[in-house]
Design an enzyme around this catalytic site. Structure first.
Site, mmCIF file in Angstrom:
data_model
loop_
_atom_site.group_PDB
_atom_site.id
_atom_site.type_symbol
_atom_site.label_atom_id
_atom_site.label_comp_id
_atom_site.label_asym_id
_atom_site.label_seq_id
_atom_site.Cartn_x
_atom_site.Cartn_y
_atom_site.Cartn_z
ATOM 1 N N ASN A 70 0.860 -1.184 0.000
ATOM 2 C CA ASN A 70 0.000 0.000 0.000
ATOM 3 C C ASN A 70 0.897 1.234 0.000
ATOM 4 O O ASN A 70 1.472 1.582 1.032
ATOM 5 C CB ASN A 70 -0.895 -0.047 1.250
ATOM 6 C CG ASN A 70 -1.767 1.186 1.380
ATOM 7 O OD1 ASN A 70 -1.856 1.993 0.454
ATOM 8 N ND2 ASN A 70 -2.413 1.336 2.524
ATOM 9 N N LYS A 72 0.099 4.222 -0.360
ATOM 10 C CA LYS A 72 -0.610 5.372 0.238
ATOM 11 C C LYS A 72 -0.443 6.631 -0.623
ATOM 12 O O LYS A 72 -0.340 6.547 -1.833
ATOM 13 C CB LYS A 72 -0.142 5.596 1.678
ATOM 14 C CG LYS A 72 -0.246 4.337 2.522
ATOM 15 C CD LYS A 72 -0.155 4.626 3.993
ATOM 16 C CE LYS A 72 -0.078 3.319 4.755
ATOM 17 N NZ LYS A 72 -0.216 3.478 6.174
ATOM 18 N N HIS A 154 -9.576 0.585 4.689
ATOM 19 C CA HIS A 154 -8.307 0.820 5.391
ATOM 20 C C HIS A 154 -8.579 1.712 6.603
ATOM 21 O O HIS A 154 -9.429 2.604 6.544
ATOM 22 C CB HIS A 154 -7.299 1.480 4.449
ATOM 23 C CG HIS A 154 -5.915 1.511 5.035
ATOM 24 N ND1 HIS A 154 -5.525 2.463 5.949
ATOM 25 C CD2 HIS A 154 -4.862 0.690 4.871
ATOM 26 C CE1 HIS A 154 -4.272 2.222 6.300
ATOM 27 N NE2 HIS A 154 -3.839 1.150 5.668
ATOM 28 N N GLU A 156 -7.103 4.139 7.774
ATOM 29 C CA GLU A 156 -6.965 5.585 7.555
ATOM 30 C C GLU A 156 -8.237 6.164 6.920
ATOM 31 O O GLU A 156 -8.639 7.288 7.213
ATOM 32 C CB GLU A 156 -5.721 5.870 6.690
ATOM 33 C CG GLU A 156 -4.456 5.723 7.525
ATOM 34 C CD GLU A 156 -3.228 5.233 6.776
ATOM 35 O OE1 GLU A 156 -3.206 5.288 5.535
ATOM 36 O OE2 GLU A 156 -2.284 4.772 7.453
ATOM 37 N N GLU A 226 -5.380 -5.558 10.235
ATOM 38 C CA GLU A 226 -4.384 -4.518 10.488
ATOM 39 C C GLU A 226 -4.705 -3.800 11.795
ATOM 40 O O GLU A 226 -5.528 -2.867 11.807
ATOM 41 C CB GLU A 226 -4.394 -3.498 9.348
ATOM 42 C CG GLU A 226 -4.099 -4.081 7.993
ATOM 43 C CD GLU A 226 -3.545 -3.031 7.048
ATOM 44 O OE1 GLU A 226 -2.370 -3.146 6.689
ATOM 45 O OE2 GLU A 226 -4.265 -2.089 6.704
ATOM 46 N N GLY A 232 2.086 1.922 10.657
ATOM 47 C CA GLY A 232 2.976 3.079 10.523
ATOM 48 C C GLY A 232 3.640 3.495 11.823
ATOM 49 O O GLY A 232 4.207 4.589 11.907
ATOM 50 N N SER A 272 3.347 -2.462 10.272
ATOM 51 C CA SER A 272 4.791 -2.397 10.479
ATOM 52 C C SER A 272 5.529 -3.682 10.104
ATOM 53 O O SER A 272 6.542 -4.026 10.714
ATOM 54 C CB SER A 272 5.102 -1.990 11.927
ATOM 55 O OG SER A 272 4.590 -0.692 12.181
HETATM 56 C C1 PEP Z 1 -0.896 -0.076 5.971
HETATM 57 O O1 PEP Z 1 -1.060 1.121 5.872
HETATM 58 O O2 PEP Z 1 -1.701 -0.843 5.439
HETATM 59 C C2 PEP Z 1 0.248 -0.555 6.732
HETATM 60 C C3 PEP Z 1 0.234 -1.786 7.144
HETATM 61 O O3 PEP Z 1 1.241 0.343 6.988
HETATM 62 P P1 PEP Z 1 2.668 0.031 7.664
HETATM 63 O O4 PEP Z 1 3.207 -1.226 7.033
HETATM 64 O O5 PEP Z 1 3.501 1.235 7.355
HETATM 65 O O6 PEP Z 1 2.428 -0.158 9.121
#
Ligand code: PEP
Length: 313
Positions: A70, A72, A154, A156, A226, A232, A272
């Site tokens: 992703n 983003k 997601h 976000e 997630e 993040g 992460s």
């Molecule tokens: C994501 O935004 O789907 C995600 C898992 O981000 P990160 O790997 O940076 O934690």
């Protein structure tokens, strides 16, 4: 990968969690009663987890390992071209499906540059047919542009754009009916985890999707678990923490959709994931892949994460 089955098919989790949440509603007045409710919810969650652990016989899905990147809202033409070159020059040696989700404005560019096995996803699409929806992109447009996947729900978008469980359910159905496959994200916040509500939150998010789609639709859905506190933040869930939720989600799918769908649906872990922690996470029987944010912007690291599929059981 192994098959999963359970000795106990009665849904104990829903009843204890529902009890906890109804208590929260009826005892809203006062800090003391809130604490009491929280404590009860935590005890219920612990009880529920013990039941999960004792009823679990064998775990795991049967689908092909799948890794998503992703990207983003990151990148420029220049950095995106470099990332594509790095991904194309990396060697994906494992048996893995790979899906990259660039920012919408660069999708066409990335699609013309990335070679197999990379597939493309959009990071979002609208809930219905296109029209007077300024700033949105419709599932029909994705289909027309040969974009096979879309990430929906997601965290976000849920937290920053106010997308509710029901809205994500409707979007999922619309995208599927239009011929676009869906990576559907679920996951709890830190406060929800600390309140013992992790599974409850994930189940509610899933239920909103289950309520909209048919059993057959699940052939074209990937679930991405997630935890919001891990996205993040550099704070990855431990392999056991992730496995526990993935097993719970699969059990819930078995009881609320069908054992067949539960065994076939792929459940990605996201939060992460990086080149250093992917191999160990991949060994967990209910982790069928990853959804990667930050580390997917580094071609070499992302290829390493894709190849962690070789460690999957
Ligand atoms: C994501 O935004 O789907 C995600 C898992 O981000 P990160 O790997 O940076 O934690």
């Amino acid at each position: 990968m192994m098959m999963m089955s359970f000795t106990n098919t009665t849904s104990t989790s829903a009843s204890s969690s529902q009890l906890a949440s109804s208590q929260r509603i009826t005892m809203r007045g006062g800090q003391a009663s809130n604490n009491l409710v929280k404590m009860r919810a935590q005890h219920a969650f612990a009880r529920e987890n013990r039941r999960h652990a004792s009823s679990l016989v064998v775990c795991a899905g049967t689908g092909k390992f799948v890794v998503g990147g992703n990207w983003k809202c990151n990148g420029t033409k220049d950095s995106i071209d470099k990332l594509c070159a790095s991904l194309n020059s990396g060697k994906i040696t494992a048996d893995v499906e790979v899906i990259c989700a660039p920012p919408m404005v660069y999708i066409d560019r990335v699609q013309s540059k990335l070679k197999a096995p990379y597939q493309i996803a959009a990071q979002n699409c609208w809930v219905s047919k296109g029209g007077a929806f300024t700033g949105e992109v419709s599932a029909e447009m994705l289909k027309d542009a040969n974009i096979p996947w879309v990430i929906l729900g997601h965290s976000e978008r849920r937290s920053l754009c106010g997308e509710t469980n029901e809205f994500v359910g409707l979007k999922t159905k619309y995208a599927l009916d239009t011929g676009v496959k869906v990576v559907a994200c679920i996951g709890e916040s830190l406060a929800q985890r600390e309140a013992g509500d992790t599974l409850n939150v994930c189940f509610a998010q899933l239920k909103a999707i289950v309520d909209c789609v048919t059993e057959k639709d699940w052939e074209n859905i990937i679930i991405a678990y997630e935890p919001v506190w891990a996205i993040g933040t550099g704070k990855v869930a431990t392999p056991d923490q992730a496995q526990e939720v993935h097993a719970g989600v699969r059990k819930w799918m078995s009881e609320n959709v069908s054992p067949d769908v539960a065994s076939k649906v792929r459940i990605q872990y996201g939060g992460s994931v990086n080149a250093g922690n992917c191999d160990e996470l991949a060994t967990k029987p209910d982790i069928d892949g990853f959804l990667v944010g930050g580390a997917s912007l580094d071609g070499e690291a992302f290829v390493k994460i894709c190849n962690s599929a070789a460690h999957s059981k």
